[in-house]
Write a protein that holds these residues in place. Structure first.
Motif, short mmCIF file in Angstrom:
data_model
loop_
_atom_site.label_atom_id
_atom_site.label_comp_id
_atom_site.label_asym_id
_atom_site.label_seq_id
_atom_site.Cartn_x
_atom_site.Cartn_y
_atom_site.Cartn_z
N ASP A 225 0.84 -1.20 0.00
CA ASP A 225 0.00 0.00 0.00
C ASP A 225 0.87 1.25 0.00
O ASP A 225 1.93 1.28 0.63
CB ASP A 225 -0.88 0.02 1.25
N SER A 226 0.39 2.25 -0.68
CA SER A 226 1.15 3.50 -0.73
C SER A 226 0.17 4.66 -0.87
O SER A 226 -1.00 4.47 -1.18
CB SER A 226 2.13 3.48 -1.91
N PHE A 227 0.69 5.84 -0.62
CA PHE A 227 -0.12 7.05 -0.77
C PHE A 227 0.49 7.93 -1.86
O PHE A 227 1.69 8.17 -1.87
CB PHE A 227 -0.23 7.80 0.55
N VAL A 228 -0.39 8.37 -2.74
CA VAL A 228 0.02 9.22 -3.86
C VAL A 228 -0.52 10.62 -3.59
O VAL A 228 -1.65 10.78 -3.15
CB VAL A 228 -0.55 8.66 -5.17
N MET A 229 0.32 11.60 -3.86
CA MET A 229 -0.11 12.99 -3.66
C MET A 229 -0.67 13.53 -4.97
O MET A 229 -0.04 13.40 -6.02
CB MET A 229 1.07 13.86 -3.22
N PHE A 230 -1.85 14.12 -4.90
CA PHE A 230 -2.44 14.71 -6.10
C PHE A 230 -2.17 16.21 -6.12
O PHE A 230 -1.97 16.82 -5.08
CB PHE A 230 -3.93 14.39 -6.17
N GLY A 231 -2.13 16.75 -7.33
CA GLY A 231 -1.79 18.17 -7.49
C GLY A 231 -2.84 19.07 -6.86
O GLY A 231 -3.97 19.14 -7.34
N VAL A 232 -2.47 19.72 -5.76
CA VAL A 232 -3.36 20.72 -5.15
C VAL A 232 -2.56 22.00 -5.00
O VAL A 232 -1.33 21.97 -4.97
CB VAL A 232 -3.89 20.25 -3.76
#
Ligand code: GAL
Length: 417
Positions: A300-307
């Motif tokens: 499992d991993s977390f991806v950062m979305f463009g904000v």
């Protein structure tokens, strides 16, 4: 600007910001995830409280549904609406697919400053990068090919945990004769696919698995081995109880825990349920690699979305750094049932099942027997996974022959490819 305005409105709406100037210290994150079962909720709770302890503001966006298919549908809708969450539980080739679409932010400055390359297994590091930059932070390594067993039910029929599929079938027959449900299962496509890939590894071995379910080699897909895999799926179908359609995976886990069924074939997030219920893995519930010789990887991993906006960008950096900190990797994985993604975290506090997972992972890497999970989105693009799952589920729920299932599989993959 539109995104920032949306997020700011959301944060203000729930009374998180005082006045007009958002506080940047610790930052803010909105985290979309599917960790809602007992063990999962406990594990994500560790991330939330650690983030808040650093002064951050956490907005929780859970989308229930084991395996994450509903969460991925929700993510697509959020992105289409121009309103992505700032951090998303997302993994495998999906990370690359989203990065190619252009909506993903990198956390490479954090990764470089903290030397992630030196502490992650290369196979994970490459999954987390897009065009050489880290766009995701891994929390764990889950093993999919586990057999969980209730020791008292096995003792009732004088059986040990099986080490081959023949032994499994023989034990299941004995259990059935004694009026015990042999296999706890939830009839949902991702759970059917989880069992299918475990059987594929067990019957065909890692080379077959790699060729058939990762490279999608037509010869391997049409082989007698694949027919044998579907034959075993048909046999397993005979071992589940009548209530299996639609059942959530954690309810199947509870059946093993409560003595209502002898076995479950499921990744070690099942162990998170045992732990949350106060059970001792390896004693109250036995863990053994499912018959086979390899290791099916799920991480499992977390991806950062463009904000946009300092508050949110800061939140992403803090979250990425926190996820990869050794202390957090220990605490989180002790609750989740997995082992740390970082190679330098000591496993002293972990149970025997986690120790076994780590030892077998090391062996599998050395023997070229580590394979990525198809069901858990580590192996092939989502569209192809969907085609394979459709066939597996239809076969499991009808009287389709193994030969027909194999033909359907080949046709479906050709169509998708
Ligand atoms: C997997 C995920 C695990 C676990 C499981 C059931 O795909 O990697 O962390 O949560 O789904 O929901």
């Amino acid at each position: 600007m539109k995104l920032f305005a949306r997020n700011l409105t959301l944060a203000c709406g729930i009374g998180l910001l005082a006045g007009s100037a958002p506080a940047v210290a610790g930052g803010s994150v909105e985290v979309l995830h599917w960790w809602t079962s007992g063990g999962e909720a406990k594990a994500i709770g560790e991330l939330k409280s650690s983030f808040e302890a650093q002064g951050g503001t956490w907005i929780d966006s859970p989308i229930a549904g084991g395996g994450g298919d509903p969460a991925m549908t929700a993510l697509r809708a959020r992105v289409m609406a121009g309103n992505p969450p700032s951090a998303v539980q997302l993994k495998g080739p999906g990370i690359q697919e989203w990065a190619q679409e252009g909506g993903v932010a990198d956390v490479d400055d954090v990764a470089q400053a903290e030397h992630w390359d030196d502490v992650l297994p290369p196979v994970l590091a490459s999954i987390m990068k897009y065009e050489g930059k880290y766009v995701a932070a891994p929390v764990n390594i889950h093993r999919v090919d586990w057999l969980w067993a209730n020791p008292e039910l096995l003792a009732q029929v004088g059986a040990e945990v099986p080490t081959t599929w023949e032994e499994f079938n023989a034990t299941a027959e004995k259990l059935e004769a004694a009026g015990i449900t042999p296999l706890a299962h939830g009839g949902q496509p991702w759970q059917d696919a989880t069992v299918f890939e475990v059987v594929a590894l067990g019957i065909g071995g890692p080379d077959f698995y790699q060729k058939a379910l990762v490279e999608l080699d037509p010869e391997a897909l049409q082989s007698d081995t694949m027919i044998a895999v579907f034959d075993q799926m048909r046999t397993l179908r005979g071992y589940v109880d009548e209530g299996f359609p639609g059942r959530d995976w954690n309810l199947a886990t509870a059946m093993v825990m409560n003595g209502e069924a002898a076995f479950q074939i499921m990744g070690d997030w099942a162990k998170g349920e045992f732990l949350a219920a106060g059970k001792v893995p390896g004693e109250d519930v036995l863990c053994a690699p499912a018959p086979g010789n390899g290791f099916i990887l799920n991480s499992d991993s977390f991806v950062m979305f463009g904000v946009q906006g300092d508050e949110w960008v800061e939140g992403q950096k803090v979250l990425a750094s926190l996820i990869m900190s050794p202390g957090f990797q220990e605490t989180f994985n002790l609750a989740k049932g997995s082992i740390p993604a970082r190679v330098d975290v000591a496993l002293d506090k972990f149970d025997v099942c986690a120790q076994k997972s780590h030892a077998d992972l090391t062996t599998a890497i050395g023997a070229n027997a580590l394979v990525p999970s198809l069901a858990h989105e580590m192996a092939v693009p989502r569209s192809i996974r969907g085609e394979i799952m459709d066939v597996v589920t239809e076969h499991f729920n009808t009287d389709m022959s193994s030969q027909d299932a194999v033909q359907r599989l080949v046709d479906a993959i050709q169509r998708a490819g």
